[in-house]
Motif scaffolding. Structure first.
Motif, PDB file in Angstrom:
ATOM      1  N   HIS A 123       0.830  -1.208   0.000  1.00  0.00           N
ATOM      2  CA  HIS A 123       0.000   0.000   0.000  1.00  0.00           C
ATOM      3  C   HIS A 123       0.868   1.263   0.000  1.00  0.00           C
ATOM      4  O   HIS A 123       0.478   2.286  -0.595  1.00  0.00           O
ATOM      5  CB  HIS A 123      -0.940  -0.009   1.208  1.00  0.00           C
ATOM      6  N   LEU A 124       2.035   1.202   0.631  1.00  0.00           N
ATOM      7  CA  LEU A 124       2.957   2.328   0.559  1.00  0.00           C
ATOM      8  C   LEU A 124       3.466   2.519  -0.870  1.00  0.00           C
ATOM      9  O   LEU A 124       3.607   3.655  -1.337  1.00  0.00           O
ATOM     10  CB  LEU A 124       4.140   2.103   1.509  1.00  0.00           C
ATOM     11  N   ILE A 168      -6.344   0.608   6.733  1.00  0.00           N
ATOM     12  CA  ILE A 168      -5.085   0.776   6.015  1.00  0.00           C
ATOM     13  C   ILE A 168      -4.908   2.172   5.419  1.00  0.00           C
ATOM     14  O   ILE A 168      -3.817   2.747   5.481  1.00  0.00           O
ATOM     15  CB  ILE A 168      -4.940  -0.318   4.915  1.00  0.00           C
ATOM     16  N   ASP A 169      -5.946   2.756   4.850  1.00  0.00           N
ATOM     17  CA  ASP A 169      -5.806   4.083   4.239  1.00  0.00           C
ATOM     18  C   ASP A 169      -5.419   5.136   5.271  1.00  0.00           C
ATOM     19  O   ASP A 169      -4.594   6.020   4.988  1.00  0.00           O
ATOM     20  CB  ASP A 169      -7.114   4.499   3.558  1.00  0.00           C
ATOM     21  N   ASP A 170      -5.979   5.032   6.464  1.00  0.00           N
ATOM     22  CA  ASP A 170      -5.616   5.959   7.529  1.00  0.00           C
ATOM     23  C   ASP A 170      -4.170   5.757   7.963  1.00  0.00           C
ATOM     24  O   ASP A 170      -3.433   6.718   8.193  1.00  0.00           O
ATOM     25  CB  ASP A 170      -6.546   5.777   8.735  1.00  0.00           C
ATOM     26  N   GLN A 171      -3.765   4.504   8.074  1.00  0.00           N
ATOM     27  CA  GLN A 171      -2.401   4.203   8.492  1.00  0.00           C
ATOM     28  C   GLN A 171      -1.380   4.762   7.501  1.00  0.00           C
ATOM     29  O   GLN A 171      -0.388   5.387   7.889  1.00  0.00           O
ATOM     30  CB  GLN A 171      -2.229   2.688   8.614  1.00  0.00           C
ATOM     31  N   ILE A 172      -1.629   4.557   6.213  1.00  0.00           N
ATOM     32  CA  ILE A 172      -0.706   5.035   5.177  1.00  0.00           C
ATOM     33  C   ILE A 172      -0.619   6.557   5.199  1.00  0.00           C
ATOM     34  O   ILE A 172       0.466   7.136   5.056  1.00  0.00           O
ATOM     35  CB  ILE A 172      -1.145   4.530   3.784  1.00  0.00           C
ATOM     36  N   GLU A 173      -1.743   7.224   5.404  1.00  0.00           N
ATOM     37  CA  GLU A 173      -1.741   8.684   5.477  1.00  0.00           C
ATOM     38  C   GLU A 173      -0.890   9.168   6.650  1.00  0.00           C
ATOM     39  O   GLU A 173      -0.123  10.139   6.517  1.00  0.00           O
ATOM     40  CB  GLU A 173      -3.175   9.197   5.607  1.00  0.00           C
ATOM     41  N   ARG A 206       2.545  11.426   6.273  1.00  0.00           N
ATOM     42  CA  ARG A 206       2.712  12.728   6.936  1.00  0.00           C
ATOM     43  C   ARG A 206       3.941  12.743   7.841  1.00  0.00           C
ATOM     44  O   ARG A 206       4.644  13.756   7.927  1.00  0.00           O
ATOM     45  CB  ARG A 206       1.461  13.072   7.747  1.00  0.00           C
ATOM     46  N   LEU A 207       4.199  11.625   8.521  1.00  0.00           N
ATOM     47  CA  LEU A 207       5.364  11.565   9.395  1.00  0.00           C
ATOM     48  C   LEU A 207       6.653  11.704   8.606  1.00  0.00           C
ATOM     49  O   LEU A 207       7.572  12.432   9.006  1.00  0.00           O
ATOM     50  CB  LEU A 207       5.364  10.247  10.171  1.00  0.00           C
TER      51      LEU A 207
END
Length: 323
Positions: free
Chosen positions: A16-17, A217-222, A226-227
């Motif tokens: 996903h990344l 997953i979409d929230d995690q990737i975002e 950002r980090l």
């Protein structure tokens, strides 16, 4: 075009990344030894000129020709079934693999983000878990191979930052779910989904009162994205703070699937954490990030994904062996 190396690229999070960074216009080098990863997760990217795949074990020397702007180190077995079957490889990718990639980042003057985990908190005595909590971990228990690999990863990353001035980031990932997970990898959401699809009872270890907090997953990737582009160097929690018991999750999935499946109780594994909930105050303040996808919505997306797979692919995802 900025160039990024993503390790563990054929895995759940890594794939996903790859999608996200291709979408953002990066040249992506995807690296994986495929011991738990699956080329099916990234094969849709192979025709792209801005994407290349490298079959390599990062525990061995890592070479990338030319410039390199960013490294995201996500190579590691991530589920209990995986890291209990391959404990030595788990320790090596967290130690030698991280060392090799920090050295590469240093030589390329690249920014590196390493994927740590909520497992560094062990079976926590502080709830919810914030980044200042040092954890309650057994280094010699069965889960120690994963927990200590991640704790070492954080230590050596900070050492490179302090001693060499390397530009580093550390993300502590809490339970994440989404498409491309393996149904039999021991993580609770795909395990329940697989049992539901087979019409089996849902297996709960212990009495089901232990808690987890599930991030789509979409929230995690975002949050990870950002980090990387922040200037924050200390560890930061990325996860969904909405806590739920495992028994409640099983009941939600039974309701979602519209079946009358029973819950089957089994002995609780050694050192299995009884509580898991991230304090994401730091992520909110520093990254302006918090999860958007509600669990009910996310679980439906994932269940529909698994139902959409043809029987052969579903069986392959259920019974995949180590490469």
């Amino acid at each position: 075009m900025k160039k990024v190396l993503i390790t563990g690229a054929a895995g759940f999070l890594g794939s996903h990344l790859c999608d996200r960074f291709v979408k953002e216009g990066f040249y992506v080098i995807a690296m994986d030894n495929l011991i738990t990863g699956d080329l099916k997760n990234i094969e849709h990217l192979f025709p792209l000129e801005q994407f290349e795949f490298c079959h390599h074990d990062v525990s061995k020397f890592v070479h990338v020709s030319g410039k390199l702007d960013y490294i995201l180190h996500f190579a590691s077995p991530a589920s209990p079934i995986d890291y209990l079957k391959i404990p030595i490889q788990t320790l090596k990718v967290g130690s030698l693999g991280t060392l090799n990639l920090l050295g590469l980042a240093k030589s390329k003057k690249a920014t590196i983000l390493v994927a740590s985990t909520s497992e560094v908190y062990g079976d926590p005595l502080v709830h919810p878990q914030n980044e200042d909590y040092y954890g309650n971990v057994s280094p010699v228990g069965p889960r120690g191979v994963y927990d200590e690999a991640k704790r070492f990863m954080e230590s050596i990353t900070m050492a490179y930052h302090r001693f060499h001035g390397l530009d580093t980031r550390i993300v502590r990932i809490f339970n994440t779910y989404g498409s491309r997970m393996r149904l039999n990898d021991g993580r609770v959401v795909p395990a329940f989904m697989g049992q539901a699809l087979r019409g089996e009872g849902l297996s709960i270890f212990g009495d089901g009162s232990q808690t987890r907090s599930f991030c789509y997953i979409d929230d995690q990737i975002e949050g990870i994205y950002r980090l990387l582009f922040s200037d924050y160097r200390n560890p930061i929690n990325i996860g969904n703070p909405h806590e739920i018991t495992i028994k409640e999750l099983a009941e939600e999935i039974i309701k979602l699937t519209g079946t009358n499946q029973k819950i089957v109780y089994k002995p609780l594994p050694q050192d299995d954490p009884l509580q898991r909930q991230p304090d994401i105050t730091r992520a909110k303040e520093i990254l302006g990030w918090e999860p958007k996808v509600k669990r009910k919505e996310g679980l439906k997306i994932v269940y529909d994904y698994f139902k959409s797979l043809d029987p052969e692919e579903l069986q392959r995802r259920e019974h995949r062996n180590f490469a």
